[in-house]
Structures are given as C-alpha cells and as structure tokens.
Motif scaffolding. Structure first.
Motif, PDB file in Angstrom:
ATOM      1  N   VAL A 227     -28.233 -38.181   5.671  1.00  0.00           N
ATOM      2  CA  VAL A 227     -27.806 -37.336   6.813  1.00  0.00           C
ATOM      3  C   VAL A 227     -27.934 -35.791   6.331  1.00  0.00           C
ATOM      4  O   VAL A 227     -27.717 -35.422   5.362  1.00  0.00           O
ATOM      5  CB  VAL A 227     -26.391 -37.262   7.479  1.00  0.00           C
ATOM      6  CG1 VAL A 227     -25.996 -36.462   8.414  1.00  0.00           C
ATOM      7  CG2 VAL A 227     -26.359 -38.865   7.968  1.00  0.00           C
ATOM      8  N   ASP A 228     -28.896 -34.949   7.217  1.00  0.00           N
ATOM      9  CA  ASP A 228     -29.190 -33.584   6.631  1.00  0.00           C
ATOM     10  C   ASP A 228     -28.515 -32.542   7.485  1.00  0.00           C
ATOM     11  O   ASP A 228     -28.958 -31.445   7.499  1.00  0.00           O
ATOM     12  CB  ASP A 228     -30.652 -33.516   6.740  1.00  0.00           C
ATOM     13  CG  ASP A 228     -31.281 -33.526   8.101  1.00  0.00           C
ATOM     14  OD1 ASP A 228     -30.888 -33.818   8.888  1.00  0.00           O
ATOM     15  OD2 ASP A 228     -32.604 -33.673   7.801  1.00  0.00           O
ATOM     16  N   ARG A 229     -27.564 -32.773   8.219  1.00  0.00           N
ATOM     17  CA  ARG A 229     -26.850 -31.816   8.962  1.00  0.00           C
ATOM     18  C   ARG A 229     -25.336 -32.166   9.295  1.00  0.00           C
ATOM     19  O   ARG A 229     -25.031 -33.120   9.279  1.00  0.00           O
ATOM     20  CB  ARG A 229     -27.523 -31.306  10.281  1.00  0.00           C
ATOM     21  CG  ARG A 229     -27.544 -32.715  11.257  1.00  0.00           C
ATOM     22  CD  ARG A 229     -28.204 -32.046  12.607  1.00  0.00           C
ATOM     23  NE  ARG A 229     -27.949 -33.308  13.467  1.00  0.00           N
ATOM     24  CZ  ARG A 229     -28.345 -33.032  14.740  1.00  0.00           C
ATOM     25  NH1 ARG A 229     -29.168 -32.173  15.151  1.00  0.00           N
ATOM     26  NH2 ARG A 229     -28.423 -34.219  15.930  1.00  0.00           N
ATOM     27  N   SER A 230     -24.533 -31.007   9.438  1.00  0.00           N
ATOM     28  CA  SER A 230     -23.232 -31.345   9.809  1.00  0.00           C
ATOM     29  C   SER A 230     -22.867 -31.151  11.100  1.00  0.00           C
ATOM     30  O   SER A 230     -22.919 -29.840  11.660  1.00  0.00           O
ATOM     31  CB  SER A 230     -21.977 -30.245   8.982  1.00  0.00           C
ATOM     32  OG  SER A 230     -22.200 -30.736   7.527  1.00  0.00           O
ATOM     33  N   ASP A 231     -22.538 -32.185  12.069  1.00  0.00           N
ATOM     34  CA  ASP A 231     -22.425 -31.923  13.430  1.00  0.00           C
ATOM     35  C   ASP A 231     -20.952 -31.677  13.618  1.00  0.00           C
ATOM     36  O   ASP A 231     -20.046 -32.002  12.893  1.00  0.00           O
ATOM     37  CB  ASP A 231     -22.890 -33.295  14.284  1.00  0.00           C
ATOM     38  CG  ASP A 231     -24.578 -33.228  14.352  1.00  0.00           C
ATOM     39  OD1 ASP A 231     -25.014 -32.098  14.290  1.00  0.00           O
ATOM     40  OD2 ASP A 231     -25.059 -34.311  14.569  1.00  0.00           O
ATOM     41  N   PRO A 232     -20.483 -31.595  14.962  1.00  0.00           N
ATOM     42  CA  PRO A 232     -19.074 -31.464  15.331  1.00  0.00           C
ATOM     43  C   PRO A 232     -18.612 -32.898  15.352  1.00  0.00           C
ATOM     44  O   PRO A 232     -19.326 -33.976  15.299  1.00  0.00           O
ATOM     45  CB  PRO A 232     -19.235 -31.087  16.735  1.00  0.00           C
ATOM     46  CG  PRO A 232     -20.469 -30.096  16.972  1.00  0.00           C
ATOM     47  CD  PRO A 232     -21.535 -30.948  16.083  1.00  0.00           C
ATOM     48  N   PRO A 233     -17.325 -32.800  15.150  1.00  0.00           N
ATOM     49  CA  PRO A 233     -16.628 -34.492  15.065  1.00  0.00           C
ATOM     50  C   PRO A 233     -17.150 -35.183  16.382  1.00  0.00           C
ATOM     51  O   PRO A 233     -17.195 -34.537  17.415  1.00  0.00           O
ATOM     52  CB  PRO A 233     -15.003 -34.070  15.186  1.00  0.00           C
ATOM     53  CG  PRO A 233     -14.897 -32.652  14.646  1.00  0.00           C
ATOM     54  CD  PRO A 233     -16.336 -32.042  14.870  1.00  0.00           C
TER      55      PRO A 233
ATOM     56  N   ALA B  36     -20.210 -35.247   1.684  1.00  0.00           N
ATOM     57  CA  ALA B  36     -18.810 -35.378   2.006  1.00  0.00           C
ATOM     58  C   ALA B  36     -18.762 -35.836   3.307  1.00  0.00           C
ATOM     59  O   ALA B  36     -19.230 -35.125   4.314  1.00  0.00           O
ATOM     60  CB  ALA B  36     -18.088 -34.559   1.501  1.00  0.00           C
ATOM     61  N   LYS B  37     -17.448 -36.600   3.928  1.00  0.00           N
ATOM     62  CA  LYS B  37     -17.220 -36.868   5.253  1.00  0.00           C
ATOM     63  C   LYS B  37     -15.695 -36.798   5.451  1.00  0.00           C
ATOM     64  O   LYS B  37     -15.052 -37.242   4.594  1.00  0.00           O
ATOM     65  CB  LYS B  37     -17.861 -38.144   5.578  1.00  0.00           C
ATOM     66  CG  LYS B  37     -17.667 -38.363   7.171  1.00  0.00           C
ATOM     67  CD  LYS B  37     -18.659 -39.548   7.521  1.00  0.00           C
ATOM     68  CE  LYS B  37     -18.755 -39.517   8.955  1.00  0.00           C
ATOM     69  NZ  LYS B  37     -19.597 -40.738   9.531  1.00  0.00           N
ATOM     70  N   ARG B  38     -15.433 -36.458   6.597  1.00  0.00           N
ATOM     71  CA  ARG B  38     -13.944 -36.536   7.100  1.00  0.00           C
ATOM     72  C   ARG B  38     -13.895 -37.333   8.152  1.00  0.00           C
ATOM     73  O   ARG B  38     -14.789 -37.455   8.946  1.00  0.00           O
ATOM     74  CB  ARG B  38     -13.461 -35.097   7.490  1.00  0.00           C
ATOM     75  CG  ARG B  38     -11.959 -35.152   7.711  1.00  0.00           C
ATOM     76  CD  ARG B  38     -11.647 -33.721   8.342  1.00  0.00           C
ATOM     77  NE  ARG B  38     -11.638 -32.685   7.274  1.00  0.00           N
ATOM     78  CZ  ARG B  38     -12.479 -31.752   7.143  1.00  0.00           C
ATOM     79  NH1 ARG B  38     -13.255 -31.487   8.367  1.00  0.00           N
ATOM     80  NH2 ARG B  38     -12.386 -30.841   6.068  1.00  0.00           N
ATOM     81  N   LEU B  39     -12.810 -38.363   8.178  1.00  0.00           N
ATOM     82  CA  LEU B  39     -12.805 -39.539   9.257  1.00  0.00           C
ATOM     83  C   LEU B  39     -11.319 -39.358   9.788  1.00  0.00           C
ATOM     84  O   LEU B  39     -10.341 -39.365   8.972  1.00  0.00           O
ATOM     85  CB  LEU B  39     -13.065 -40.920   8.703  1.00  0.00           C
ATOM     86  CG  LEU B  39     -13.586 -41.983   9.719  1.00  0.00           C
ATOM     87  CD1 LEU B  39     -14.767 -41.562  10.054  1.00  0.00           C
ATOM     88  CD2 LEU B  39     -13.607 -43.129   8.858  1.00  0.00           C
TER      89      LEU B  39
ATOM     90  N   VAL C 220     -12.535 -44.490  15.487  1.00  0.00           N
ATOM     91  CA  VAL C 220     -12.657 -43.339  14.495  1.00  0.00           C
ATOM     92  C   VAL C 220     -13.247 -42.006  15.032  1.00  0.00           C
ATOM     93  O   VAL C 220     -14.122 -42.370  15.846  1.00  0.00           O
ATOM     94  CB  VAL C 220     -13.069 -43.644  13.189  1.00  0.00           C
ATOM     95  CG1 VAL C 220     -12.024 -44.678  12.647  1.00  0.00           C
ATOM     96  CG2 VAL C 220     -14.277 -44.203  13.272  1.00  0.00           C
ATOM     97  N   THR C 221     -12.835 -41.038  14.669  1.00  0.00           N
ATOM     98  CA  THR C 221     -13.785 -39.663  14.968  1.00  0.00           C
ATOM     99  C   THR C 221     -14.277 -39.302  13.386  1.00  0.00           C
ATOM    100  O   THR C 221     -13.500 -39.004  12.638  1.00  0.00           O
ATOM    101  CB  THR C 221     -12.739 -38.719  15.505  1.00  0.00           C
ATOM    102  OG1 THR C 221     -12.288 -39.045  16.756  1.00  0.00           O
ATOM    103  CG2 THR C 221     -13.573 -37.469  15.929  1.00  0.00           C
ATOM    104  N   GLY C 222     -15.552 -38.915  13.276  1.00  0.00           N
ATOM    105  CA  GLY C 222     -16.115 -38.740  11.992  1.00  0.00           C
ATOM    106  C   GLY C 222     -16.800 -37.460  12.146  1.00  0.00           C
ATOM    107  O   GLY C 222     -17.457 -36.849  13.158  1.00  0.00           O
ATOM    108  N   GLN C 223     -16.992 -36.643  10.921  1.00  0.00           N
ATOM    109  CA  GLN C 223     -17.487 -35.469  10.829  1.00  0.00           C
ATOM    110  C   GLN C 223     -18.154 -35.263   9.286  1.00  0.00           C
ATOM    111  O   GLN C 223     -17.337 -35.462   8.382  1.00  0.00           O
ATOM    112  CB  GLN C 223     -16.833 -34.136  11.161  1.00  0.00           C
ATOM    113  CG  GLN C 223     -17.568 -32.922  11.141  1.00  0.00           C
ATOM    114  CD  GLN C 223     -16.462 -31.619  11.156  1.00  0.00           C
ATOM    115  OE1 GLN C 223     -15.394 -31.718  10.985  1.00  0.00           O
ATOM    116  NE2 GLN C 223     -17.067 -30.903  11.736  1.00  0.00           N
ATOM    117  N   PHE C 224     -19.730 -35.021   9.246  1.00  0.00           N
ATOM    118  CA  PHE C 224     -20.068 -34.842   7.952  1.00  0.00           C
ATOM    119  C   PHE C 224     -19.750 -33.420   7.672  1.00  0.00           C
ATOM    120  O   PHE C 224     -20.053 -32.692   8.371  1.00  0.00           O
ATOM    121  CB  PHE C 224     -21.462 -35.004   7.867  1.00  0.00           C
ATOM    122  CG  PHE C 224     -22.008 -36.279   8.101  1.00  0.00           C
ATOM    123  CD1 PHE C 224     -21.831 -37.282   6.972  1.00  0.00           C
ATOM    124  CD2 PHE C 224     -22.482 -36.948   9.300  1.00  0.00           C
ATOM    125  CE1 PHE C 224     -22.250 -38.523   7.123  1.00  0.00           C
ATOM    126  CE2 PHE C 224     -22.713 -38.048   9.405  1.00  0.00           C
ATOM    127  CZ  PHE C 224     -22.919 -39.186   8.523  1.00  0.00           C
TER     128      PHE C 224
END
Length: 301
Positions: free
Chosen positions: A30-36, A52-55, A78-82
């Motif tokens: 994955v090459d971008r950080s999208d919104p949750p 890294a990721k937040r869940l 779940v709701t995830g975000q890189f």
C-alpha cells in the motif's frame, strides 16, 4: 535479519488483489495513507514488515508496525487506516487466513503441557504483539516457496502448520487456541456473530441470540463485549451501516431504499447514524465513493 528478507519477498510478490500462489496466504503493498475506512477483519494473522496501521474495534484502538503481528480470531467490523505508507516507502505486509479446523487439529496433536495455560476470562477477538524470531523465520520460509513451485504443494502446508503452532504457543495463544476449541467462550460468541451478520436486517431479542449461542443472557453480554468491544445491538448497527455503504456504491440514488434493505424503517434515523459513522450523509458519501478508489482497510497490511 528476517525483516529485511521479508520486505524483499513481499515487494517481489505483491499483487493488486493481494493473492499469492499459496492458498490462504496474502501479501499487501500500500503506497498511500487514506482516511479511516470500515471493513470486516476476517480471521487472520497479519505481520507488518514495513509501514504502520491503526485499527479501531468499538472503543479499542490497535496500532502495529514493522516486526509486529495482529491476530483476529473472529470476523469483526473494524475501522482501519494506514498511518505510514507512501510511494517511496509503501506499507508491506503478510497475511495468513486462520482456519478453526487447522487450529483444532494441532491442539489435538499437542501433548499434555505443550501449550501454555490459558489465563482467566474471555480474550478479545483481536490482539497485537511483537513477532518472535521463530515466527518471522517461518513466514519467510513460507514466502520463499513462491520461488519453488515444485516444492510448494508438499512444504507449504507444513510451514503453515508451524506458523500456527508458533501462534498457539505465543503470548496471544489464548486468542488463537480458542479459535479451535468447539466449546470455548470465543466459539460461542463467534456463533452469535455469524448469526447477526447473516440476519443483520432483522430485529432480534438478545435473549434469543444468547440461547442460540449456548449461553445465559448475563454470560452472553459479558463475553460478547469482551470479544467484540461492543454490545450485540451496536454490533448489528455496525454491520448494517457497512452493508449500506456497499449498496450505496452501486445504488447512489436510492438512499431510502438502501436504508430499508439494511433494516432501517426510519430514513431520518438511517441518515443520522450513517453520518455519525462515516462523516457525511448517505447521498454525499455515495457520490464521494463513486469518484474515489479506496485502499482496503481490513486487518492487513
């Protein structure tokens, strides 16, 4: 040492659809950080090699980065975000689908005292830990088999069993072991989770779902909250809203119809709860979805 080779292998074999030549093994890049964004977790092991990721699960937040793993033993909303992913340094991760039957088979073969004693209480359906050297070594050896098609059919199942055993005997082993125990509290909750997901548009009485899962009402409430970080009604609402979002992506002009299909008789309530969950009213979010391609937001990188 293992992480460096793991990054190389993951970058080499990453596909847009995350699949690999080994059944149940996934690779993400994955090459971008999208919104949750919301999704279902699946029952998986996820190991991050880079990024890294937040869940978020209910009111619990899990963060995991290089050299760490996350296990999900129940398929949960779940709701995830890189939080670390860009073209120069993409997030790279390994995933393995966890099968209850495979866990159960290993537990049956283990001798007395071979597995750590379980702690008290019902474990959460999701847990994060640092990956041990033996676990990373087994993951690397499994990925090397993508270079060895002649050996893959025979050796890949053996290495997957080793990875499972490393998980079963790890500090998060209680969560993984309960996946294979037919009479564990987690398996009872999983039965209820499955029923709610299959009948999410129907109203239900918690007493009936507790009875279906084989628990008293008080035990059911307590264990369901421990595993999912939400009440059964909150869980149903999460599933309804996620299903509504999927439907709106293909039926953006039928907000009232979509709300009714997922179980909302009151359009105002549907719009209010949808906006609270996704940050925009259904019609506006549907238009946004049609003009964007989102990164998958589940447990993996």
């Amino acid at each position: 040492m293992y992480l460096e080779e793991l990054r190389t292998l993951l970058a080499r074999y990453a596909r847009p659809d995350w699949t690999t030549g080994i059944d149940g093994v996934l690779i993400s890049k994955v090459d971008r950080s999208d919104p949750p964004a919301p999704s279902m977790s699946g029952t998986v092991l996820a190991v991050i090699a880079q990024g890294a990721k937040r869940l978020a699960l209910g009111d619990r937040v899990y963060e995991y980065g290089p050299g760490q793993y996350l296990v999900a033993s129940v398929d949960l909303p779940v709701t995830g975000q890189f939080t670390q992913a860009d073209p120069e340094l993409p997030a790279l991760g390994f995933g393995l689908v966890l099968e209850p039957s495979a866990v159960a088979e290993l537990l049956l073969q283990a001798g007395p005292g071979d597995t750590p004693r379980s702690g008290g209480g019902t474990p959460s359906g999701i847990a994060v830990s640092d990956a041990s050297a033996p676990l990373l070594d087994a993951v690397v050896r499994l990925l090397r088999l993508l270079d060895e098609p002649r050996d893959r059919a025979v050796l890949a199942p053996l290495v997957k069993r080793e990875i499972l055993w490393r998980l079963i005997t790890s500090e998060q082993g209680t969560t993984v072991r309960q996946l294979g125990l037919a009479d564990s509290s987690l398996s009872h909750v999983s039965r209820a989770v499955r029923w709610i997901r299959e009948h999410y548009a129907q109203p239900f009485r918690v007493e009936d779902v507790a009875r279906l899962s084989g628990m008293s009402v008080s035990a059911f409430y307590r264990n369901f909250q421990a595993v999912t970080a939400m009440s059964p009604i909150q869980f149903q609402k999460q599933i309804r809203l996620q299903e509504a979002r999927l439907l709106l992506a293909t039926h953006p002009g039928d907000v009232t119809g979509v709300g009714h299909r997922v179980g909302y008789d009151n359009p105002s309530q549907f719009s209010r709860e949808y906006r609270r969950q996704f940050g925009a009213p259904p019609s506006q979010d549907a238009a946004r979805l049609r003009h964007s391609v989102r990164t998958p937001a589940g447990v993996l990188p």
